[in-house]
Motif scaffolding. Structure first.
Motif, PDB file in Angstrom:
ATOM      1  N   ALA A   1      18.965   7.620  -3.036  1.00  0.00           N
ATOM      2  CA  ALA A   1      18.014   6.802  -3.789  1.00  0.00           C
ATOM      3  C   ALA A   1      17.492   5.648  -2.941  1.00  0.00           C
ATOM      4  CB  ALA A   1      18.668   6.274  -5.061  1.00  0.00           C
ATOM      5  N   GLY A   2      18.348   5.026  -2.152  1.00  0.00           N
ATOM      6  CA  GLY A   2      17.922   3.907  -1.315  1.00  0.00           C
ATOM      7  C   GLY A   2      16.925   4.318  -0.252  1.00  0.00           C
ATOM      8  N   ILE A   3      17.206   5.402   0.433  1.00  0.00           N
ATOM      9  CA  ILE A   3      16.293   5.861   1.486  1.00  0.00           C
ATOM     10  C   ILE A   3      14.969   6.329   0.901  1.00  0.00           C
ATOM     11  CG2 ILE A   3      15.965   7.648   3.252  1.00  0.00           C
ATOM     12  CD1 ILE A   3      18.984   7.366   3.840  1.00  0.00           C
ATOM     13  N   LEU A   4      15.029   7.080  -0.199  1.00  0.00           N
ATOM     14  CA  LEU A   4      13.784   7.534  -0.830  1.00  0.00           C
ATOM     15  C   LEU A   4      12.991   6.373  -1.410  1.00  0.00           C
ATOM     16  CD1 LEU A   4      14.859  10.876  -2.524  1.00  0.00           C
ATOM     17  CD2 LEU A   4      13.417  10.567  -0.513  1.00  0.00           C
ATOM     18  N   ALA A   5      13.675   5.336  -1.878  1.00  0.00           N
ATOM     19  CA  ALA A   5      12.962   4.159  -2.393  1.00  0.00           C
ATOM     20  C   ALA A   5      12.190   3.475  -1.271  1.00  0.00           C
ATOM     21  CB  ALA A   5      13.953   3.191  -3.036  1.00  0.00           C
ATOM     22  N   ILE A   6      12.794   3.395  -0.090  1.00  0.00           N
ATOM     23  CA  ILE A   6      12.110   2.759   1.035  1.00  0.00           C
ATOM     24  C   ILE A   6      10.947   3.619   1.518  1.00  0.00           C
ATOM     25  CG2 ILE A   6      12.395   2.089   3.459  1.00  0.00           C
ATOM     26  CD1 ILE A   6      15.242   1.147   2.674  1.00  0.00           C
ATOM     27  N   LEU A   7      11.145   4.928   1.617  1.00  0.00           N
ATOM     28  CA  LEU A   7      10.111   5.807   2.168  1.00  0.00           C
ATOM     29  C   LEU A   7       9.033   6.195   1.155  1.00  0.00           C
ATOM     30  CD1 LEU A   7      12.335   8.219   4.281  1.00  0.00           C
ATOM     31  CD2 LEU A   7      11.006   6.249   5.073  1.00  0.00           C
TER      32      LEU A   7
END
Length: 148
Positions: A68-74
């Motif tokens: 979720a964190g990586i997809l939120a940033i990207l």
């Protein structure tokens, strides 16, 4: 000479029978060893599986924090991280606002809207990744806190 041929034939038949018996015994021995190795491998795999289940069942959040964190940033502007966490309504809101901003980008206002939804995703991604696993799990999966 025919007695010698008969004796030779009998000797060859005896040797052939002995070879068959030895091959059969070797096959049985190999079969037993293969079964033992297979049983040991199954037992080791079961132990590994049980250990892995125990290890990952203790990890709160089912590893959704990192994803979720990586997809939120990207892809935060599109609300992908919200869908990952099960917040479909909030994910739909982010996606709808971003698509509306893309449509309005020819007017100029849409660029600001897309930029703001991307900023929301970036901030949420940083928040997700900086929380401890337990805190993330309690806040976003148990507590169902949908925004920031």
């Amino acid at each position: 000479m025919s007695d010698d041929n008969k004796n030779l034939g009998n000797d060859l038949n005896d040797m052939l029978d002995d070879a068959k018996d030895n091959a059969k015994k070797a096959g049985e021995t190999i079969s037993k060893k293969v079964n033992e190795i297979t049983d040991e491998a199954k037992e080791s795999a079961k132990e590994f599986s049980d250990d892995a289940k125990e290890t990952f069942s203790n990890a709160p959040g089912d590893n959704k924090k990192m994803l979720a964190g990586i997809l939120a940033i990207l892809l935060g502007a599109f609300g992908v991280h919200k869908f990952i966490l099960g917040y479909n309504k909030e994910g739909g809101i982010l996606l709808g606002i971003t698509l509306l901003g893309i449509v309005l980008s020819c007017v100029g206002v849409g660029i600001i809207v897309v930029w703001l939804t991307g900023l929301v995703g970036l901030i949420e991604g940083i928040i997700y990744l900086t929380k401890s696993d337990e805190d993330f799990y309690n806040t976003y999966q148990v507590g169902k806190k949908s925004w920031f």
